[in-house]
Structures are given as structure tokens and as C-alpha cells.
Write a protein that holds these residues in place. Structure first.
Motif, short mmCIF file in Angstrom:
data_model
loop_
_atom_site.label_atom_id
_atom_site.label_comp_id
_atom_site.label_asym_id
_atom_site.label_seq_id
_atom_site.Cartn_x
_atom_site.Cartn_y
_atom_site.Cartn_z
N ILE A 219 0.83 -1.22 0.00
CA ILE A 219 0.00 0.00 0.00
C ILE A 219 0.86 1.26 0.00
CG2 ILE A 219 -1.52 1.38 1.47
CD1 ILE A 219 -3.09 -1.10 2.08
N THR A 220 1.85 1.34 0.86
CA THR A 220 2.68 2.55 0.93
C THR A 220 3.41 2.77 -0.38
OG1 THR A 220 2.96 2.22 3.31
CG2 THR A 220 4.51 3.71 2.21
N PHE A 221 3.97 1.70 -0.94
CA PHE A 221 4.68 1.82 -2.22
C PHE A 221 3.76 2.28 -3.34
CE2 PHE A 221 5.51 -0.72 -6.15
CZ PHE A 221 6.52 0.10 -6.67
N LEU A 222 2.57 1.72 -3.41
CA LEU A 222 1.65 2.03 -4.51
C LEU A 222 1.04 3.42 -4.39
CD1 LEU A 222 -0.22 -1.40 -4.86
CD2 LEU A 222 1.64 -0.50 -6.27
N ASN A 223 1.03 4.00 -3.19
CA ASN A 223 0.37 5.29 -2.98
C ASN A 223 1.33 6.40 -2.58
OD1 ASN A 223 -2.72 4.62 -3.12
ND2 ASN A 223 -1.80 2.98 -1.91
N LEU A 299 5.59 -11.91 -6.95
CA LEU A 299 5.17 -12.24 -8.32
C LEU A 299 4.38 -11.11 -8.96
CD1 LEU A 299 4.13 -15.99 -7.89
CD2 LEU A 299 5.99 -15.13 -9.31
N THR A 300 3.71 -10.29 -8.15
CA THR A 300 2.90 -9.19 -8.70
C THR A 300 3.70 -7.92 -8.94
OG1 THR A 300 2.24 -8.23 -6.55
CG2 THR A 300 0.96 -10.10 -7.37
N LEU A 301 4.92 -7.87 -8.43
CA LEU A 301 5.65 -6.60 -8.45
C LEU A 301 6.08 -6.16 -9.84
CD1 LEU A 301 7.81 -6.58 -5.21
CD2 LEU A 301 6.14 -4.89 -5.93
N GLN A 302 6.32 -7.11 -10.74
CA GLN A 302 6.74 -6.74 -12.09
C GLN A 302 5.73 -5.78 -12.73
OE1 GLN A 302 7.07 -9.97 -14.86
NE2 GLN A 302 8.27 -8.81 -16.33
N LEU A 303 4.45 -6.10 -12.59
CA LEU A 303 3.39 -5.25 -13.15
C LEU A 303 3.38 -3.88 -12.49
CD1 LEU A 303 0.87 -4.80 -14.91
CD2 LEU A 303 -0.47 -5.87 -13.07
N HIS A 304 3.47 -3.84 -11.16
CA HIS A 304 3.41 -2.57 -10.45
C HIS A 304 4.62 -1.68 -10.76
CE1 HIS A 304 -0.11 -3.88 -8.38
NE2 HIS A 304 0.50 -4.81 -7.66
N GLU A 307 4.15 -0.26 -14.24
CA GLU A 307 3.15 0.81 -14.26
C GLU A 307 3.70 2.12 -13.74
OE1 GLU A 307 -0.07 -0.77 -12.00
OE2 GLU A 307 -1.03 -1.73 -13.74
N LYS A 308 4.60 2.06 -12.76
CA LYS A 308 5.19 3.27 -12.20
C LYS A 308 6.46 3.69 -12.94
CE LYS A 308 3.72 3.27 -7.34
NZ LYS A 308 3.70 4.71 -7.09
N ASN A 309 6.76 3.00 -14.05
CA ASN A 309 7.97 3.28 -14.83
C ASN A 309 9.23 3.15 -13.97
OD1 ASN A 309 9.32 3.92 -17.22
ND2 ASN A 309 9.39 6.10 -16.74
N LEU A 310 9.22 2.16 -13.09
CA LEU A 310 10.35 1.94 -12.18
C LEU A 310 10.99 0.57 -12.37
CD1 LEU A 310 8.78 3.40 -8.90
CD2 LEU A 310 10.61 4.42 -10.25
N TYR A 311 10.51 -0.19 -13.35
CA TYR A 311 11.06 -1.53 -13.56
C TYR A 311 12.52 -1.43 -13.99
CZ TYR A 311 11.30 -6.38 -15.13
OH TYR A 311 11.64 -7.70 -15.27
#
Length: 437
Positions: A219-223, A299-304, A307-311
Motif C-alpha cells: 500500500i505505501t509503495f503504490l500510494n 510475483l505481482t511486483l513486475q506489473l506494479h 506501471e510506475k515506470n520503475l522496472y
């Protein structure tokens, strides 16, 4: 502020504290109309320290003390203020003015009152206070965050049996606070000693939160807007590193906790037999569930990250944090008799290898494959159960998990590169989680 102070000196302690909040509410509300981020200057902080935390302004003067009833009334005044204030920006700046550490003698009173206020907010479900506390945990040095975490753990997991259920219920009320609380708790309980193993009630609560909704720990990372350089000495954006540490170290830490004591230089036979049990079954299953949940989140972090252009540009799990973890595993293995702790060592290494490989494959860990292998094989060496393989060789460590192609190397020294080498990802193919034997 001097005129306000003179009027406050004529009041009793509780009405003066209430009046300070009233004046500062007006003061910051006016400031926020002209500036989105007003600077909290010295004057308001000094008023709060003198009339809320009872720290005298004059040197040498004895600090005032509120009795227990007055302190409870003060907490109720503060809880009501934050509940009734409808503007989040005003709430946040008042909370920050009250509880941001100043590096002075008022900090002990500040932290003590903060712990009691947040504990009360949990008990009566005051969501605005919990949301303010979540922001406070995000922008306050970790040394203070763990003090708040310890206060809450003492209140709800240690002092009164069964009270953890009250803390558990805030999961739906303030997930953001729960995420920050988990991060601070994993920073507090690092399993470095028997005293720093999380209480069973706390562990069960956190596992139930994460197992119910693994996204909670993101939550903290995504927001949060991600800065180029994350500040040192503050909580991580996610509790992932701390949770991985729990899963990896727990088999050895619990084995150490039940290590048989020597009597006249000899191991007591009954104690040795009991110690072989290692972790009790409840803890065993909880850490197993937690490990599975952490892998699912990874496993879900690749997508997140994409999306944040941080991959490929932001490592949520730092390689520099994994090196001391391997060193801790080595130290724990040395403390124990490797022959009596072979299963625990193997389980720790299994979990470490799985977490590292999935983290690297999803882009959460930025390192080369060679660096990953060097890190893993620097762990304690086990006698291999496979007769055809040389000692110390781990097929489950050295091969990538099912569902991933070979992960290409990319320079660990350049985490800010704009692009990240791709790799094969097969969605829908589950990671082969190996349950506890």
C-alpha cells in the motif's frame, strides 16, 4: 505567540492544552490557504511542548506532571480534535507539530503520549488518528518508529491476553496504518536474539492480514510518490525485506531458542530431546503461510514496477540488505550444532533461494545472476542428500524456479538506468512452493 502563551498560563493544564490545539488549528488553517506546505516554526512547537507535554520553558524549573486521570482526559481531547477536524492537511500538520521528534528533552514525553494516543485510537477505532500515525511512521526515523511499534505490541500482545483481537480489527479500518505497522514491527523484531522473536499473537495477526490480502504490504509503495533517492535511516517502502528476514531466519532462530542448556558441562538428555522439536507446529505453519504470501506479492511486483515506470530502476529489495542476512544465517548455523540443525538450515536456505530468485525475476531485486549465486552459495554448506551430487550442491537453489526463463544479468551498480533487460515470464504458472515437511 507570546500573547497566546500569557493567556494559556492563566488556565489549568487541560484547558490550556485544548486551547493550544484551537489556536494552532486557526494558525495552520490560515497558513495552508497561502502555502500548500507551511513550515512549522519554533513558536508553535514551544507552545505544544510547554502546554501539552508539560516541559517548562524556564531553565531549571521542575516539569509538571499530569495524573493518570488528567492524562486520559488529555488523550480524549486530542482524539476528539483529530476526529472532528475535517481537513486532512490541517490534521496532518498538527499531528506532525505534536509528535515529530525535535532531538530535545521533550521527545520522551512526546513518544510516550504518542504511544498512548495511537493505542487509544486502536481501541476506539479513530481512523483519522491512525491515518496520521501512518504518515508519521513514513516520515520519521526508524529508531522512533520501533518505539511506537513496541508500545502497541506491549499493549495488545503482551499485557492483556486476547486483546490482540482489538488490534486485529483495524485491518479494514486503516490498511495504510497496518502496512506501516508491519514495516516497523519487522524492523523491531529482527530475530537477532531470543528477545527479538515476534510474539505468537503478533505473528498470527500479521500473517492473517497478509494472507487475507497480500497487497496490504504494497500500500505505501503504490500510494507514495517515489523520490530519486530514498532517505537513509527511515522505514522501507514495504515490509518485504523484514518479512523475508522473518521467513528465512525463523527456523534457525527458534532452534537456537530451544537449544539445550549445559549441566556440569554435559547436555541434559531430556532437554536435548525436547530441543529437537525446534519451532512449535503453530509457528511452523504461520511462517510457511507467510513465506507463500511473500512469494505471491513478489510475483505481482513486475506489473506494479512497470506501471510506475520503475522496472529496472528501483530495487524494493536491496542487495546490500541481503548480504547481512546471509551473514546472519551463517552465524546462526555456527551457533547451533550443524548435525542437529540440518533440517532447519536446509529450510532457511530453501526460503532464501526462493525469495531471491522470485524477487530478481520480478525486478524487485536488482543484481546479476552471478551475484545472486555467489550470495546464496556463501551461506552455510550442507551435506547434500543426493548421493550422486557433490556435497554443498543445491539443485533447488542453483536452478531458476518453474515459470521463469534464465534471468539475464544487469549491472547492480547502475540501478537508475532507464531500461531493464527483459526475461521470460509465464503468467499462470505457479511458483513451486515446497511445504514444510
Amino acid at each position: 505567540m507570546s500573547d497566546i502563551r500569557h493567556s494559556l498560563l492563566r488556565r489549568d493544564a487541560l484547558s490550556a492544552a485544548k486551547e493550544v490545539l484551537y489556536h494552532l488549528d486557526i494558525y495552520f488553517s490560515n497558513q495552508l490557504q497561502s502555502a500548500p506546505l507551511p513550515i512549522v516554526d519554533k513558536g508553535p512547537v514551544e507552545l505544544l511542548e510547554e502546554f501539552v507535554f508539560q516541559v517548562p520553558k524556564e531553565r531549571g524549573a521542575q516539569p509538571k506532571r499530569l495524573n493518570s486521570l488528567q492524562e486520559l482526559q488529555l488523550l480524549e481531547i486530542m482524539c476528539n480534535y483529530f476526529q472532528e477536524q475535517t481537513k486532512d492537511s490541517v490534521r496532518q500538520i498538527i499531528f506532525s507539530s505534536l509528535f515529530s521528534p525535535q532531538g530535545n528533552k521533550a521527545d520522551d514525553s512526546r513518544m510516550s503520549l504518542l504511544g498512548k494516543l495511537v493505542s487509544m485510537a486502536v481501541a476506539v477505532c479513530r481512523i483519522p488518528v491512525l491515518e496520521c500515525a501512518a504518515s508519521w511512521l513514513q516520515r520519521t526515523p526508524v529508531v522512533y518508529c520501533v518505539r511506537l511499534a513496541r508500545a502497541l505490541v506491549d499493549d495488545y500482545c503482551c499485557l492483556v491476553p486476547g486483546s490482540v483481537q482489538t488490534l486485529k480489527q483495524i485491518f479494514s479500518a486503516s490498511p495504510r496504518f497496518c502496512c506501516q505497522f508491519i514495516t516497523s514491527v519487522t524492523a523491531l523484531y529482527d530475530l537477532s536474539s531470543d528477545d527479538l522473536i515476534p510474539p505468537l499473537d503478533l505473528l498470527e495477526m500479521i500473517v492473517s492480514w497478509i494472507f487475507e490480502d497480500p497487497r496490504l504490504i504494497l500500500i505505501t509503495f503504490l500510494n507514495t510518490p517515489i523520490a530519486a533517492n530514498l532517505p537513509i535511516g527511515f522505514l522501507e517502502l514495504t515490509p518485504l525485506i523484514g518479512l523475508i528476514r522473518w521467513c528465512v531466519k525463523s527456523p534457525l532462530a527458534y532452534k537456537r531458542k530451544k537449544k539445550p542448556s549445559l549441566s556440569n558441562g554435559h547436555v541434559n538428555n531430556k532437554a536435548a530431546k525436547d530441543s529437537g522439536v525446534g519451532m512449535d507446529r503453530d509457528s511452523h505453519l504461520l511462517y510457511s503461510k507467510l513465506h507463500l504470501s511473500v512469494l505471491q506479492v513478489l510475483l505481482t511486483l513486475q506489473l506494479h514496477l512497470t506501471e510506475k515506470n520503475l522496472y529496472g530502476r528501483l530495487g524494493l529489495i536491496l542487495f546490500d540488505h541481503m548480504v547481512p542476512l546471509v551473514e546472519e544465517i551463517n552465524r546462526l548455523a555456527d551457533e547451533l550444532n550443524p548435525l542437529n540443525a540440518s533440517q532447519e538450515i536446509e529450510l532457511s536456505l530453501d526460503r532464501l533461494a526462493q525469495a531471491l530468485q522470485v524477487a530478481m525475476a520480478s525486478g524487485a531485486l536488482l543484481c546479476t545472476r552471478g551475484g545472486l549465486l555467489q550470495l546464496v552459495i556463501s551461506g552455510p554448506v550442507q551435506q547434500s542428500p543426493h548421493a550422486a551430487l557433490p556435497p554443498g550442491f543445491y539443485p533447488h537453489i542453483h536452478t531458476p524456479p518453474l515459470g521463469y526463463g534464465a534471468v539475464p544479468a544487469h549491472p547492480a551498480a547502475h540501478p537508475a538506468l532507464p531500461t531493464h533487460p527483459g526475461h521470460t515470464f509465464i503468467s499462470g504458472v505457479p511458483f513451486p512452493f515446497r511445504p514444510i515437511r
